[in-house]
Design a protein around this motif. Structure first.
Motif, PDB file in Angstrom:
ATOM      1  N   ILE A 113       0.827  -1.201   0.000  1.00  0.00           N
ATOM      2  CA  ILE A 113       0.000   0.000   0.000  1.00  0.00           C
ATOM      3  C   ILE A 113       0.864   1.254   0.000  1.00  0.00           C
ATOM      4  O   ILE A 113       0.629   2.193  -0.775  1.00  0.00           O
ATOM      5  N   ILE A 114       1.889   1.283   0.853  1.00  0.00           N
ATOM      6  CA  ILE A 114       2.757   2.463   0.905  1.00  0.00           C
ATOM      7  C   ILE A 114       3.484   2.644  -0.422  1.00  0.00           C
ATOM      8  O   ILE A 114       3.616   3.765  -0.927  1.00  0.00           O
ATOM      9  N   THR A 115       3.933   1.540  -1.025  1.00  0.00           N
ATOM     10  CA  THR A 115       4.593   1.614  -2.330  1.00  0.00           C
ATOM     11  C   THR A 115       3.645   2.157  -3.394  1.00  0.00           C
ATOM     12  O   THR A 115       4.023   2.997  -4.220  1.00  0.00           O
ATOM     13  N   GLY A 116       2.396   1.664  -3.374  1.00  0.00           N
ATOM     14  CA  GLY A 116       1.416   2.142  -4.352  1.00  0.00           C
ATOM     15  C   GLY A 116       1.126   3.618  -4.202  1.00  0.00           C
ATOM     16  O   GLY A 116       1.019   4.354  -5.191  1.00  0.00           O
ATOM     17  N   ILE A 117       1.014   4.091  -2.962  1.00  0.00           N
ATOM     18  CA  ILE A 117       0.753   5.520  -2.732  1.00  0.00           C
ATOM     19  C   ILE A 117       1.971   6.352  -3.122  1.00  0.00           C
ATOM     20  O   ILE A 117       1.848   7.409  -3.758  1.00  0.00           O
ATOM     21  N   ALA A 118       3.164   5.857  -2.764  1.00  0.00           N
ATOM     22  CA  ALA A 118       4.385   6.606  -3.045  1.00  0.00           C
ATOM     23  C   ALA A 118       4.668   6.733  -4.542  1.00  0.00           C
ATOM     24  O   ALA A 118       5.400   7.639  -4.962  1.00  0.00           O
ATOM     25  N   SER A 119       4.098   5.847  -5.345  1.00  0.00           N
ATOM     26  CA  SER A 119       4.322   5.903  -6.790  1.00  0.00           C
ATOM     27  C   SER A 119       3.376   6.876  -7.489  1.00  0.00           C
ATOM     28  O   SER A 119       3.477   7.081  -8.693  1.00  0.00           O
ATOM     29  N   ASN A 120       2.453   7.480  -6.741  1.00  0.00           N
ATOM     30  CA  ASN A 120       1.533   8.475  -7.290  1.00  0.00           C
ATOM     31  C   ASN A 120       1.980   9.867  -6.869  1.00  0.00           C
ATOM     32  O   ASN A 120       2.610  10.047  -5.825  1.00  0.00           O
ATOM     33  N   ASP A 121       1.590  10.866  -7.679  1.00  0.00           N
ATOM     34  CA  ASP A 121       1.781  12.229  -7.220  1.00  0.00           C
ATOM     35  C   ASP A 121       0.567  12.629  -6.383  1.00  0.00           C
ATOM     36  O   ASP A 121      -0.460  11.967  -6.388  1.00  0.00           O
ATOM     37  N   LYS A 122       0.687  13.725  -5.652  1.00  0.00           N
ATOM     38  CA  LYS A 122      -0.345  14.104  -4.690  1.00  0.00           C
ATOM     39  C   LYS A 122      -1.679  14.384  -5.365  1.00  0.00           C
ATOM     40  O   LYS A 122      -2.742  13.990  -4.864  1.00  0.00           O
ATOM     41  N   ASP A 123      -1.655  15.085  -6.500  1.00  0.00           N
ATOM     42  CA  ASP A 123      -2.909  15.418  -7.194  1.00  0.00           C
ATOM     43  C   ASP A 123      -3.615  14.153  -7.675  1.00  0.00           C
ATOM     44  O   ASP A 123      -4.837  14.002  -7.536  1.00  0.00           O
ATOM     45  N   ASN A 124      -2.841  13.221  -8.241  1.00  0.00           N
ATOM     46  CA  ASN A 124      -3.427  11.970  -8.733  1.00  0.00           C
ATOM     47  C   ASN A 124      -3.972  11.137  -7.578  1.00  0.00           C
ATOM     48  O   ASN A 124      -5.020  10.502  -7.695  1.00  0.00           O
ATOM     49  N   LEU A 125      -3.272  11.184  -6.430  1.00  0.00           N
ATOM     50  CA  LEU A 125      -3.719  10.416  -5.271  1.00  0.00           C
ATOM     51  C   LEU A 125      -5.043  10.942  -4.736  1.00  0.00           C
ATOM     52  O   LEU A 125      -5.925  10.173  -4.353  1.00  0.00           O
ATOM     53  N   LYS A 126      -5.198  12.266  -4.699  1.00  0.00           N
ATOM     54  CA  LYS A 126      -6.449  12.853  -4.234  1.00  0.00           C
ATOM     55  C   LYS A 126      -7.610  12.388  -5.112  1.00  0.00           C
ATOM     56  O   LYS A 126      -8.681  12.019  -4.627  1.00  0.00           O
ATOM     57  N   LYS A 127      -7.385  12.411  -6.415  1.00  0.00           N
ATOM     58  CA  LYS A 127      -8.434  12.014  -7.355  1.00  0.00           C
ATOM     59  C   LYS A 127      -8.712  10.519  -7.280  1.00  0.00           C
ATOM     60  O   LYS A 127      -9.866  10.089  -7.242  1.00  0.00           O
ATOM     61  N   LEU A 128      -7.638   9.714  -7.199  1.00  0.00           N
ATOM     62  CA  LEU A 128      -7.792   8.263  -7.232  1.00  0.00           C
ATOM     63  C   LEU A 128      -8.329   7.726  -5.909  1.00  0.00           C
ATOM     64  O   LEU A 128      -9.193   6.843  -5.895  1.00  0.00           O
ATOM     65  N   GLY A 129      -7.838   8.248  -4.769  1.00  0.00           N
ATOM     66  CA  GLY A 129      -8.200   7.717  -3.461  1.00  0.00           C
ATOM     67  C   GLY A 129      -9.683   7.796  -3.175  1.00  0.00           C
ATOM     68  O   GLY A 129     -10.313   6.809  -2.782  1.00  0.00           O
ATOM     69  N   GLY A 130     -10.288   8.982  -3.371  1.00  0.00           N
ATOM     70  CA  GLY A 130     -11.716   9.151  -3.108  1.00  0.00           C
ATOM     71  C   GLY A 130     -12.573   8.304  -4.019  1.00  0.00           C
ATOM     72  O   GLY A 130     -13.556   7.693  -3.587  1.00  0.00           O
ATOM     73  N   GLY A 131     -12.187   8.238  -5.289  1.00  0.00           N
ATOM     74  CA  GLY A 131     -12.946   7.438  -6.251  1.00  0.00           C
ATOM     75  C   GLY A 131     -12.901   5.957  -5.937  1.00  0.00           C
ATOM     76  O   GLY A 131     -13.911   5.260  -6.030  1.00  0.00           O
ATOM     77  N   VAL A 132     -11.719   5.457  -5.549  1.00  0.00           N
ATOM     78  CA  VAL A 132     -11.570   4.040  -5.206  1.00  0.00           C
ATOM     79  C   VAL A 132     -12.418   3.688  -3.988  1.00  0.00           C
ATOM     80  O   VAL A 132     -13.094   2.651  -3.964  1.00  0.00           O
ATOM     81  N   LEU A 133     -12.406   4.548  -2.979  1.00  0.00           N
ATOM     82  CA  LEU A 133     -13.199   4.292  -1.771  1.00  0.00           C
ATOM     83  C   LEU A 133     -14.686   4.218  -2.096  1.00  0.00           C
ATOM     84  O   LEU A 133     -15.383   3.287  -1.669  1.00  0.00           O
ATOM     85  N   LEU A 134     -15.184   5.183  -2.869  1.00  0.00           N
ATOM     86  CA  LEU A 134     -16.603   5.183  -3.236  1.00  0.00           C
ATOM     87  C   LEU A 134     -16.955   3.960  -4.083  1.00  0.00           C
ATOM     88  O   LEU A 134     -18.025   3.362  -3.920  1.00  0.00           O
ATOM     89  N   TYR A 135     -16.040   3.587  -4.965  1.00  0.00           N
ATOM     90  CA  TYR A 135     -16.282   2.418  -5.823  1.00  0.00           C
ATOM     91  C   TYR A 135     -16.386   1.139  -4.990  1.00  0.00           C
ATOM     92  O   TYR A 135     -17.297   0.324  -5.183  1.00  0.00           O
TER      93      TYR A 135
END
Length: 446
Positions: free
Chosen positions: A84-106
């Protein structure tokens, strides 16, 4: 920067691929039927061996299975934390904000869909009413404990405490006790914090995570050796203790659960076709190796490396997306398990003769949606969570003994469905990100 990690994953993927090509899934099916047959020979009902002797032999036969379970449990937490930490660290902050919320809702949306399917099927077919009379008689004492007990132990006043408890005050204690949802939330917070580190500090952190992954992969390779023997021993022990009559009486319940899982896979394929814009049959063909390994091991965590390889190499998903979704999905996205828990909870209630009101069913659905998110990605993890679900719905947890004989078989199917759900999520979010990227390029060109 990720060369070490990539080599680690590829080395394990090669090993897992050989297991699939070596027909591990077929060996597991053969071992399952042999275990059932041998267990019937040991069953005290045949009066060929005494109950004491059968129990002793059953415990020794289950030893490889218990060792496999312990090995997977041992490396599950460090593997999930590192991934999980590796996956988050491989994203930039803007992409993480967009991806994180969408994944949780999905994940929440698909879990609600799965428990809704399970509720409809359980209320429509009422599998608990067709429990074999002899099986009910064998568990008469346990069934008597639940007669007339419909009081709910879960209320709206408990929600603030439940939400607060999601944040672990002692992460090490959560790891020791196996509170997976708290561990995942803690890991996500740490992963986001890692993004703020300067590059000279970020590099050794990533190297450490790669070393942890390499250690976990080695243990996974060792565990895979035990799989066919483990299945044989566990099925022999269960069949000898439960007996053929009880297994036969659960046939209708098994069919209803498998029907629900099949419908859920159909929903995934529909999403792949309509939202992912891909051929669903080709999608199934590309992920079959991951599905077969999941069926063989009954552990989403053990299949995680092969799922990552399948997403990146066969489905052509952006590694930043697959490295984020699949490790989290192995713990959070348990749609097959949620459907199984819903049908099983209502099945046991029907077997006890308890009438479930609409409010009871809604509480069961809400509880399962919350509980399935924290279900351990290990063999038997769904049963551990099921006990708490039964208690929250006012149904005696002793009812689990009714379904324990077929739990292993159903675990194989629902784990394959869980892995299918993770890979479906990768397809959808990769498509979503590509659409956003194309839109930005078009705007910049104009």
């Amino acid at each position: 920067m990720f060369d070490t990690e990539i080599k680690t994953l590829k080395s394990l993927n090669t090993y897992l691929q050989k297991l699939v090509e070596g027909k591990l899934w077929l060996k597991v099916i053969i071992a399952l039927f042999l275990g059932v047959g041998f267990g019937l020979l040991l069953s005290p009902q045949n009066e060929w061996v005494s109950k004491t002797t059968a129990d002793v032999l059953g415990n020794w036969l289950a030893l490889p299975g218990m060792l496999f379970l312990k090995l997977v449990q041992m490396i599950m937490i460090p593997l999930i934390v590192a991934s999980i930490i590796t996956g988050i660290a491989s994203n930039d902050k803007d992409n993480l904000k967009k991806l994180g919320g969408g994944v949780l809702l999905y994940f929440i949306a698909t879990t609600i869909i799965s428990v809704s399917i399970g509720s409809v099927l359980a209320m429509l077919f009422k599998p608990g009413r067709y429990l074999h009379e002899q099986a009910a008689a064998e568990h008469e004492e346990a069934l008597a404990k639940g007669t007339g007990s419909t009081e709910l132990s879960f209320g709206i006043n408990d929600m603030p405490r439940i939400i607060t408890d999601l944040l672990p005050e002692n992460p090490l204690a959560s790891m020791v006790s196996g509170e997976m949802l708290s561990i995942v939330i803690f890991t996500i917070i740490i992963g986001v914090a890692v993004l703020s580190l300067p590059s000279d500090l970020l590099r050794p952190v990533k190297l450490l995570l790669s070393a942890i992954q390499e250690i976990c992969m080695t243990v996974v390779r060792w565990a895979m050796i035990l799989v066919p023997v483990a299945v044989f021993g566990l099925m022999a022990q269960l069949t000898s203790s439960v007996g053929l009559s009880s297994l036969a009486g659960l046939g209708y319940y098994v069919v209803v659960v498998l029907l629900g899982l099949l419908i859920l896979v159909g929903v995934y394929l529909l999403m792949v076709s309509l939202l992912g814009r891909r051929n669903p049959l080709k999608f199934l063909g590309k992920i079959k190796d991951a599905q077969l390994l999941a069926f063989s091991t009954t552990s989403s965590a053990a299949v995680m490396p092969l799922s990552l390889q399948t997403a990146e190499e066969k489905l052509k998903v952006d590694p930043a997306i697959s490295n984020f979704i699949i490790p989290i999905g192995a713990t959070v996205n348990m749609d097959g398990t949620a459907l199984y828990q819903t049908i099983t909870t209502l099945f046991i209630a029907q077997a006890y003769g308890l009438e479930m009101s609409l409010l009871n069913i809604i509480v069961v659905i809400v509880t399962i949606v919350a509980a399935s998110i924290g279900t351990p990605a290990i063999p038997g993890g769904g049963v551990v969570i099921l006990a708490s679900v039964l208690g929250s719905a006012g149904i005696p947890a002793e009812g689990i003994i009714i379904i324990i004989g077929v739990e292993r078989l159903l675990g194989m199917f629902r784990t394959a469905v869980n892995v299918t759900g993770d890979l479906t999520a990768c397809i959808l979010f990769d498509k979503w990100q590509n659409n956003d990227s194309d839109l930005k390029v078009n705007v910049e060109v104009k």
